[in-house]
Design a protein around this motif. Sequence first.
Motif, PDB file in Angstrom:
ATOM      1  N   ASP A  18      45.236  38.429  40.918  1.00  0.00           N
ATOM      2  CA  ASP A  18      44.565  39.922  40.451  1.00  0.00           C
ATOM      3  C   ASP A  18      44.630  41.173  42.037  1.00  0.00           C
ATOM      4  O   ASP A  18      44.019  40.462  43.024  1.00  0.00           O
ATOM      5  N   ILE A  19      44.781  42.052  41.648  1.00  0.00           N
ATOM      6  CA  ILE A  19      44.288  42.912  42.869  1.00  0.00           C
ATOM      7  C   ILE A  19      44.111  44.612  41.766  1.00  0.00           C
ATOM      8  O   ILE A  19      45.356  44.746  41.231  1.00  0.00           O
ATOM      9  N   LEU A  20      42.785  44.613  42.108  1.00  0.00           N
ATOM     10  CA  LEU A  20      42.667  46.187  41.046  1.00  0.00           C
ATOM     11  C   LEU A  20      42.592  45.570  39.149  1.00  0.00           C
ATOM     12  O   LEU A  20      42.844  46.763  38.798  1.00  0.00           O
ATOM     13  N   GLY A  21      42.599  43.932  39.171  1.00  0.00           N
ATOM     14  CA  GLY A  21      43.441  44.448  38.168  1.00  0.00           C
ATOM     15  C   GLY A  21      44.852  43.993  37.085  1.00  0.00           C
ATOM     16  O   GLY A  21      44.710  43.932  36.418  1.00  0.00           O
ATOM     17  N   TYR A  22      45.245  44.214  38.062  1.00  0.00           N
ATOM     18  CA  TYR A  22      46.652  44.518  38.673  1.00  0.00           C
ATOM     19  C   TYR A  22      47.435  42.924  39.034  1.00  0.00           C
ATOM     20  O   TYR A  22      47.002  42.347  39.495  1.00  0.00           O
ATOM     21  N   ASN A  23      48.557  42.090  38.082  1.00  0.00           N
ATOM     22  CA  ASN A  23      48.841  41.016  38.014  1.00  0.00           C
ATOM     23  C   ASN A  23      49.230  41.566  39.967  1.00  0.00           C
ATOM     24  O   ASN A  23      50.352  41.837  40.169  1.00  0.00           O
ATOM     25  N   ILE A  24      49.372  40.495  41.059  1.00  0.00           N
ATOM     26  CA  ILE A  24      49.560  40.491  41.971  1.00  0.00           C
ATOM     27  C   ILE A  24      51.451  40.688  42.126  1.00  0.00           C
ATOM     28  O   ILE A  24      51.634  40.855  43.193  1.00  0.00           O
ATOM     29  N   GLN A  25      51.340  39.765  41.316  1.00  0.00           N
ATOM     30  CA  GLN A  25      53.225  39.368  41.461  1.00  0.00           C
ATOM     31  C   GLN A  25      53.867  40.195  40.118  1.00  0.00           C
ATOM     32  O   GLN A  25      54.627  40.056  41.121  1.00  0.00           O
ATOM     33  N   ALA A  26      53.451  41.103  39.887  1.00  0.00           N
ATOM     34  CA  ALA A  26      54.529  41.947  38.917  1.00  0.00           C
ATOM     35  C   ALA A  26      54.974  43.443  39.917  1.00  0.00           C
ATOM     36  O   ALA A  26      54.868  43.170  40.991  1.00  0.00           O
ATOM     37  N   ASP A  27      56.051  43.022  39.470  1.00  0.00           N
ATOM     38  CA  ASP A  27      56.906  44.452  40.562  1.00  0.00           C
ATOM     39  C   ASP A  27      56.419  45.355  40.217  1.00  0.00           C
ATOM     40  O   ASP A  27      56.637  46.290  41.457  1.00  0.00           O
ATOM     41  N   SER A  28      55.975  46.153  38.992  1.00  0.00           N
ATOM     42  CA  SER A  28      55.513  47.153  38.804  1.00  0.00           C
ATOM     43  C   SER A  28      53.990  47.240  40.259  1.00  0.00           C
ATOM     44  O   SER A  28      54.226  47.589  41.406  1.00  0.00           O
ATOM     45  N   THR A  29      53.696  46.007  39.811  1.00  0.00           N
ATOM     46  CA  THR A  29      52.199  45.459  41.633  1.00  0.00           C
ATOM     47  C   THR A  29      52.609  46.192  42.814  1.00  0.00           C
ATOM     48  O   THR A  29      52.325  46.713  43.780  1.00  0.00           O
ATOM     49  N   ARG A  30      53.479  45.567  42.858  1.00  0.00           N
ATOM     50  CA  ARG A  30      54.030  45.360  44.383  1.00  0.00           C
ATOM     51  C   ARG A  30      55.157  46.900  44.728  1.00  0.00           C
ATOM     52  O   ARG A  30      54.677  46.981  45.760  1.00  0.00           O
ATOM     53  N   ARG A  31      54.836  47.936  43.919  1.00  0.00           N
ATOM     54  CA  ARG A  31      55.931  48.852  43.774  1.00  0.00           C
ATOM     55  C   ARG A  31      54.753  49.304  43.997  1.00  0.00           C
ATOM     56  O   ARG A  31      55.022  50.365  45.025  1.00  0.00           O
ATOM     57  N   GLY A  32      53.766  49.506  43.704  1.00  0.00           N
ATOM     58  CA  GLY A  32      52.420  50.254  43.607  1.00  0.00           C
ATOM     59  C   GLY A  32      52.147  49.887  45.395  1.00  0.00           C
ATOM     60  O   GLY A  32      51.428  50.646  46.610  1.00  0.00           O
ATOM     61  N   LEU A  33      51.755  48.917  45.954  1.00  0.00           N
ATOM     62  CA  LEU A  33      51.425  47.866  46.781  1.00  0.00           C
ATOM     63  C   LEU A  33      52.468  48.784  48.135  1.00  0.00           C
ATOM     64  O   LEU A  33      52.105  49.686  49.157  1.00  0.00           O
TER      65      LEU A  33
END
Lengths: 566, 388
Positions: free
Chosen positions: B195-210
């Motif tokens: 996780d990063i900040l509670g979001y799954n680090i492998q999820a597409d949405s998290t990756r867009r955020g990153l």
Amino acid sequence: MGGEPNSDMYMSNEETVSPRRHWNETVMLQSLKTPTRLAALLIGALVLFLAMALPSVAQSIDDAIAKLTTDGYSDTAAAINALATSGSPRALPIVQALNDGKLQFSASDKKVFIVTATGLVEAVTGAPVATPPADISDVRANNRIRGLVNAALGALSLANPDPQKRIASADAVFKSRDEGALAALDTAIANETNSTVAIAFKAAKAAIILFKADAPVNDRVAAAQAIQLRGTQDAVALLRSLPADTPKPVLEAANASAKAIEYNLALWSMAQNAWYGLSLGSVLLLAAIGLAITFGVMGIINMAHGEMVMIGAYVTFVVQEIIRTRFPGLFDWSLTIALPLAFMTSGLVGIAIERTIIRWLYGRPLDTLLATWGISLALQQTVRSIFGANNREVGSPSWMSGSFQVGQLSITWGRMWIIVFALIVFAGLIAILRRTPLGLQMRAVTQNRSMASAMGIPTAWIDALTFGLGCGIAGIAGVALSQIDNVSPNLGQGYIIDSFMVVVFGGVGNLWGTLVGAMTLGIVNKFLEPVAGAVLGKIFVLVAIILFIQKRPRGLFALKGRAVES
Amino acid sequence: MIISFLIKGLDRRTAICMLVLLLICAAVPLSNAYLPVGHPFRIPTDEMLQFGKYGSYALLAVSLDLVWGYCGILSLGHGAFFALGGYAMGMYLMRQIGARGVYANPILPDFMVFLNWKALPVTWYGFNWFGYAMVMVLLVPGLLAFVFGWFAFRSRVTGVYLSIITQAMTYALLLAFFRNDMGFGGNNGLTDFKDILGYNIQADSTRRGLFVATMLMLCLGLWVASGIVNSKLGKVLIAIRDAESRTRFIGYRVAEYKTVIFTISACMAGVAGALYVPQVLIINPSEFSPGNSIEAVIWVAVGGRGTLIGAIVGAVAVNWGKTWFTGQFPEFWLFALGALFVAGPLLLPKGIVGSISDMLAKKKSSQMYASLPATSEAVEDGASPTVE
């Protein structure tokens, strides 16, 4: 490009074994392994001997032989004792054969035979037997007999003609502390002429007396002191293992003796560390000395220096491959042949690099750094494409393998030669720079290019030659390093940072600084290693150098004057 | 004051570049999120991740350009600051795994359980808070750079010597981080993040955020760097680069200027590392290897040192080339990289951006029969480029 720290890259495995252990192991191995081989050898050699042997000796073992044919344990025991004290050269092979279960007898012929690899031989004469007697059978042994055989073997081998074997048997007695061997030891000491062997005998005798509860206290105290002569770790262990009910003076003497030995051992281990340090220092010197020319004298940051070393190592590999397939007899000369070839190859590659790339970048040291780094990547990949990414096997000629003993120090010939070689290369380089016209011109060009040019020195050509010389020396270093490091495309990368550290630490532009720098770093590294571990020791050294450069930015032996600023 | 500093930083070139970056920052995640799979303009997640990685490299390159291009400090150890920032982020991500590790220990990361450690080492305290970890991302590389720079610049270690000892620094850190007892995962480093900040680090949405975060930080980094370069401080830095002794004799405290810029640059490199780790999902000691630092230098050299934008162009171009080469002709990548190292200084001493702007300037001057417009770079003022 993931670098991996190669903490023990300077130390081949054989040297990481502590010298004492190494010594003891060889001795023990010999005592375990060689008697059988020895017996076989002696059988052949002593046939001659026997032809001239005195009949009286032959007679004295005849009785013993006769007893061996009765197939009774008590007779066999008596026979073994008789053989052990007979002094006959035939006694050892016979007892040895009994030990190995290869002794056979024929009751009807009253004869004993030894089974050898080539067939049956007569035990007394050593003559081969064509047709074995019909009633032949093994001489049997039980536990008592085996014990006697062991003791007899110990006593018999104390009189072995080979000093190494005598020491081995003395060590065996030292460990077993078999009181039965005392008499044999006394005669052996009386007859011994070799001082090393005599010390081993005396130590063995002292060990027996020290642990002999019924021996006079004075004798035991003297024995405790005498064990000091041995001076090894197992002597300390022996001295410390005296039972608690031993008389006080003996205990005290043993303690004092153990302390003395330990002190002595500590000194030797210091010497060992210093030796390893010198050895590592010589490796660093070899790796860095070419850089001392290209970087130190010319001011070129040659990041491809390590690859020149690697090329030298691969030249050695190729030379050995050719010798292996075409001229196997020349193998011992392979390194000697590889030296000039490695110098030429690396030197020519160096000249090519200088002429095509570096000469456009003079006065732009940081660009040179990047360009040479690129060259190093390309060279690595070239070698990887040609020879593959795996380590290549480079053998050692016979004169570089094995080791010898100085006191408690075990010195491998390989290390020894590399130190000698590093010093020769160093001296040679100094001579070239100081005594040859080329060296004179090199120094002139680096000190004042325009003046040198005005004097008619072809400066561009001298630049190329100087760079080639530095690279060629790196190639020579590669030949030596192929003996102690893995020959792989990454060989050079492991040395590049260390080499720069050595040159910067020693002082740029000063070959003597490189020598002192390499030796200092090597010795400091090896003295830190037992305390801090290999990796941490290396980190300490790196940090120390970084701090040192803050203090003296121009290294140990800084050049002075205006040249420094340019 | 800060505002005027930042406004000054927005010269035309930087502004255009930032605009482009912001456009990419908006367009790529949008296309990834809203266009259907298979659409020709859709950027697949792994490609976006790839460019996010280049973005963090670009930030590292900008930080390196700041010290090398503008102050003449060739650091061969910037990879160390990058990796330290990455480790700080990695430690935060490690603590977020919690009891989901293989050994299900709520406090200790797996490798510590494996090494039979009983308690968390002091170095790991506080890393379960994102804010603390982010402070460390700036603080640890910054502190190291400050101490290192303070000693080195005060005793006037310059040029090649400085390069060599920065290389020794990263090499020492490489060896240190390989050790298990350092408590940073040894050889394997830190990985298996969840996780990063509670979001799954492998999820597409998290990756867009990153990806967005990376691009924004890159913009910010470029802005700050440009602000520094265009400020008075920047002028002094260029003076130091071109004539260090003269600057000193005029009365500037060269060592202090250098230390400050070195520290700022290290902090930027740390941020780059912190953005890099959640995208590649691993940080291990090989990031400290001297080769990586030197590779970062070549990005700047290829793009054009002393241009800031060049650093971004170089980082993206070289890394894109690396990905393409290692995919198509894996055995030729090192040749290509080696050739780049050689050809860069020989044929394009000013890099891509430097050469283009030279060309444009020449065209303009021949058109207008006038001399160059005054730009900030001494290189273009006709002074000989004595970058050392």
